[in-house]
Design a protein around this motif. Structure first.
Motif, PDB file in Angstrom:
ATOM      1  N   GLY A 133      15.957  19.391  25.287  1.00 47.56           N
ATOM      2  CA  GLY A 133      16.390  18.337  26.195  1.00 47.56           C
ATOM      3  C   GLY A 133      15.455  17.146  26.280  1.00 47.56           C
ATOM      4  N   TRP A 134      14.511  17.058  25.365  1.00 52.18           N
ATOM      5  CA  TRP A 134      13.554  15.950  25.370  1.00 52.18           C
ATOM      6  C   TRP A 134      14.023  14.835  24.437  1.00 52.18           C
ATOM      7  CZ3 TRP A 134       9.998  16.311  29.066  1.00 52.18           C
ATOM      8  CH2 TRP A 134       9.670  17.578  29.542  1.00 52.18           C
ATOM      9  N   ASP A 135      13.739  13.589  24.846  1.00 53.39           N
ATOM     10  CA  ASP A 135      14.060  12.436  24.000  1.00 53.39           C
ATOM     11  C   ASP A 135      12.936  12.139  23.016  1.00 53.39           C
ATOM     12  OD1 ASP A 135      16.481  11.916  25.423  1.00 53.39           O
ATOM     13  OD2 ASP A 135      15.285  11.004  27.026  1.00 53.39           O
ATOM     14  N   ILE A 136      11.725  12.468  23.410  1.00 53.60           N
ATOM     15  CA  ILE A 136      10.536  12.194  22.602  1.00 53.60           C
ATOM     16  C   ILE A 136       9.649  13.427  22.615  1.00 53.60           C
ATOM     17  CG2 ILE A 136       8.459  10.760  22.379  1.00 53.60           C
ATOM     18  CD1 ILE A 136       9.960   8.612  24.042  1.00 53.60           C
ATOM     19  N   VAL A 137       9.224  13.850  21.450  1.00 54.97           N
ATOM     20  CA  VAL A 137       8.264  14.945  21.357  1.00 54.97           C
ATOM     21  C   VAL A 137       7.134  14.506  20.434  1.00 54.97           C
ATOM     22  CG1 VAL A 137       7.844  17.357  20.798  1.00 54.97           C
ATOM     23  CG2 VAL A 137      10.087  16.665  21.668  1.00 54.97           C
ATOM     24  N   PHE A 138       5.957  14.306  21.004  1.00 50.60           N
ATOM     25  CA  PHE A 138       4.791  13.927  20.222  1.00 50.60           C
ATOM     26  C   PHE A 138       4.029  15.171  19.770  1.00 50.60           C
ATOM     27  CE2 PHE A 138       4.985   9.608  22.172  1.00 50.60           C
ATOM     28  CZ  PHE A 138       4.871   8.873  20.994  1.00 50.60           C
ATOM     29  N   PHE A 206      11.474   6.993  28.231  1.00 53.77           N
ATOM     30  CA  PHE A 206      12.372   8.128  28.047  1.00 53.77           C
ATOM     31  C   PHE A 206      11.632   9.446  28.333  1.00 53.77           C
ATOM     32  CE2 PHE A 206      14.593   4.858  25.712  1.00 53.77           C
ATOM     33  CZ  PHE A 206      15.934   5.156  25.892  1.00 53.77           C
ATOM     34  N   LYS A 207      12.419  10.518  28.449  1.00 55.35           N
ATOM     35  CA  LYS A 207      11.835  11.837  28.699  1.00 55.35           C
ATOM     36  C   LYS A 207      10.977  12.239  27.498  1.00 55.35           C
ATOM     37  CE  LYS A 207      14.138  15.218  30.270  1.00 55.35           C
ATOM     38  NZ  LYS A 207      15.178  16.280  30.400  1.00 55.35           N
ATOM     39  N   ARG A 208       9.728  12.542  27.765  1.00 56.07           N
ATOM     40  CA  ARG A 208       8.821  12.838  26.667  1.00 56.07           C
ATOM     41  C   ARG A 208       7.945  14.039  26.986  1.00 56.07           C
ATOM     42  NH1 ARG A 208       4.068   8.713  25.720  1.00 56.07           N
ATOM     43  NH2 ARG A 208       3.140  10.627  24.948  1.00 56.07           N
ATOM     44  N   THR A 209       7.511  14.687  25.930  1.00 59.20           N
ATOM     45  CA  THR A 209       6.566  15.780  26.052  1.00 59.20           C
ATOM     46  C   THR A 209       5.751  15.824  24.768  1.00 59.20           C
ATOM     47  OG1 THR A 209       6.336  18.139  26.575  1.00 59.20           O
ATOM     48  CG2 THR A 209       8.105  17.536  25.071  1.00 59.20           C
ATOM     49  N   ALA A 210       4.886  16.810  24.662  1.00 59.12           N
ATOM     50  CA  ALA A 210       4.067  16.974  23.457  1.00 59.12           C
ATOM     51  C   ALA A 210       3.847  18.451  23.210  1.00 59.12           C
ATOM     52  CB  ALA A 210       2.727  16.246  23.608  1.00 59.12           C
ATOM     53  N   ILE A 211       3.728  18.794  21.947  1.00 53.64           N
ATOM     54  CA  ILE A 211       3.394  20.161  21.579  1.00 53.64           C
ATOM     55  C   ILE A 211       2.115  20.144  20.751  1.00 53.64           C
ATOM     56  CG2 ILE A 211       5.795  20.920  21.618  1.00 53.64           C
ATOM     57  CD1 ILE A 211       5.731  20.864  18.531  1.00 53.64           C
ATOM     58  N   GLU A 212       1.386  21.227  20.800  1.00 56.28           N
ATOM     59  CA  GLU A 212       0.136  21.310  20.041  1.00 56.28           C
ATOM     60  C   GLU A 212       0.445  21.658  18.590  1.00 56.28           C
ATOM     61  OE1 GLU A 212      -2.240  24.130  22.154  1.00 56.28           O
ATOM     62  OE2 GLU A 212      -2.862  22.653  23.663  1.00 56.28           O
ATOM     63  N   VAL A 213      -0.201  20.934  17.689  1.00 54.21           N
ATOM     64  CA  VAL A 213       0.006  21.155  16.260  1.00 54.21           C
ATOM     65  C   VAL A 213      -1.346  21.229  15.561  1.00 54.21           C
ATOM     66  CG1 VAL A 213       2.204  19.902  16.287  1.00 54.21           C
ATOM     67  CG2 VAL A 213       0.092  18.687  15.681  1.00 54.21           C
ATOM     68  N   GLN A 214      -1.322  21.791  14.385  1.00 51.17           N
ATOM     69  CA  GLN A 214      -2.529  21.825  13.564  1.00 51.17           C
ATOM     70  C   GLN A 214      -2.714  20.475  12.895  1.00 51.17           C
ATOM     71  OE1 GLN A 214      -2.737  25.128  10.813  1.00 51.17           O
ATOM     72  NE2 GLN A 214      -4.084  23.997   9.419  1.00 51.17           N
ATOM     73  N   HIS A 215      -3.933  20.019  12.857  1.00 51.99           N
ATOM     74  CA  HIS A 215      -4.260  18.731  12.241  1.00 51.99           C
ATOM     75  C   HIS A 215      -5.109  18.974  11.007  1.00 51.99           C
ATOM     76  CE1 HIS A 215      -6.380  14.641  12.206  1.00 51.99           C
ATOM     77  NE2 HIS A 215      -5.090  14.365  12.096  1.00 51.99           N
TER      78      HIS A 215
END
Length: 327
Positions: A133-138, A206-215
């Motif tokens: 349901g998110w518009d933006i996921v960083f 917009f509705k946004r969230t973030a998830i942790e990723v490997q860099h």
């Protein structure tokens, strides 16, 4: 050699029409990425192919001095989903991203760098989170693999920007993320010359969230961002998003004027009691060191804003496309 993984067909079998018809656009600006393109394309094919066969990879050549464009053309001849945009000169990373976004046709759009520090394997995770349901996921980078100097520069920029703008940004988040079509449509309406993808996306709200990723560490070579380019970009972002420097000039002017008045009293008293015996010394101190410096400082700040207004009102395009592939 480019290929479509055999697993794609099996993986998508039995899924709903929405998933089968979902189209994802992946935008990646390319500069000195000749040696990384093949790996980037194959890894995107594997990761995005596990979601849907309906995708496009848009590689924007920002006038790279190597053979990046020649390779993009060759890859595009083998796979119609690989599309290329060749800019007439180097317009900068954020303008190159804008060029890709204006040509993207997907329902969801992914923005990522070509140096493979942004891992294509994280795209399915970003997409899965967006479907909640998110518009933006960083992508929030864990254990950044950048050099200490680059991390320090990033930290310093975010602290200064947060203070001047009143916003709260996260130095672990860059451009890598997935965005709903509606978000990108509104982003494309903003004609700012001083472009920063992240700050313009934040502005949209917009509705946004973030998830942790490997860099990951950069696959090859060094970043094309020199210190001077980073400083210029930082100034553009800060000035285009905040008028606080103008307000600070008023505060500094008041402080400097107060100091001048205090020093004036001191110098007058010193003159009367005989500490200062040189005629004209007091006036010189006031006029040159304080008033002159203050005026130059304030004029400099105003000049930067006027310069940005001048660049904006000229109405020149954000980028110029020299050639396209598979559009």
């Amino acid at each position: 050699m480019l290929y479509t993984p055999p697993a794609v067909k099996e993986h998508t079998k039995g899924k709903g029409c929405e998933d089968m018809n979902m189209k994802i656009s992946i935008i990646s600006p390319v500069y000195k990425g000749e040696s990384m393109l093949n790996s980037l394309i194959q890894r995107v094919q594997l990761s995005v192919g596990s979601i849907t066969p309906h995708y496009e990879l848009i590689l924007v050549n920002d006038h790279s001095p190597d053979k990046s464009w020649q390779h993009i053309v060759e890859y595009g001849e083998k796979d119609q989903r690989i599309k290329g945009i060749d800019l007439s000169r180097n317009f900068g990373q954020h303008n190159a991203i804008t060029a890709g976004l204006m040509h993207a046709s997907g329902d969801w759009i992914v923005v990522m760098d070509c140096d493979l520090q942004d891992r294509p394997e994280e795209i399915p995770n970003l997409y899965a989170k967006a479907l909640e349901g998110w518009d933006i996921v960083f992508a929030r980078r864990l254990n950044r693999k950048d050099s200490y100097v680059k991390r320090l520069q990033s930290y310093a920029f975010h602290r200064v920007f947060n203070w001047l703008s009143g916003l709260q940004t996260d130095e672990t988040i860059a451009n890598f993320g997935i965005f709903k079509r509606e978000v990108i449509d509104n982003f494309n309406k903003m004609p700012e010359k001083a472009r920063s993808f992240g700050s313009l996306i934040d502005y949209l709200g917009f509705k946004r969230t973030a998830i942790e990723v490997q860099h990951d560490a950069r696959a090859e070579g060094k970043s094309s961002y020199t210190l001077s380019k980073l400083v210029a970009l930082s100034l553009d972002i800060i000035i285009s998003n905040s008028n606080k420097p103008l307000k600070l000039s008023i505060i500094i002017g008041f402080i400097m004027s107060t100091i001048s008045i205090l020093l004036a009293f001191y110098n007058i008293i010193a003159k009367l009691v005989g500490i200062i015996t040189v005629n004209g010394y007091t006036t010189t101190v006031f006029s040159i060191w304080f008033i002159g410096g203050l005026l130059l400082f304030v004029l400099g700040i105003i000049g930067i804003y006027i310069g940005m207004i001048f660049d904006q009102v000229k109405g020149r395009p954000l980028f110029v496309v020299r050639q396209k592939v598979n559009f």
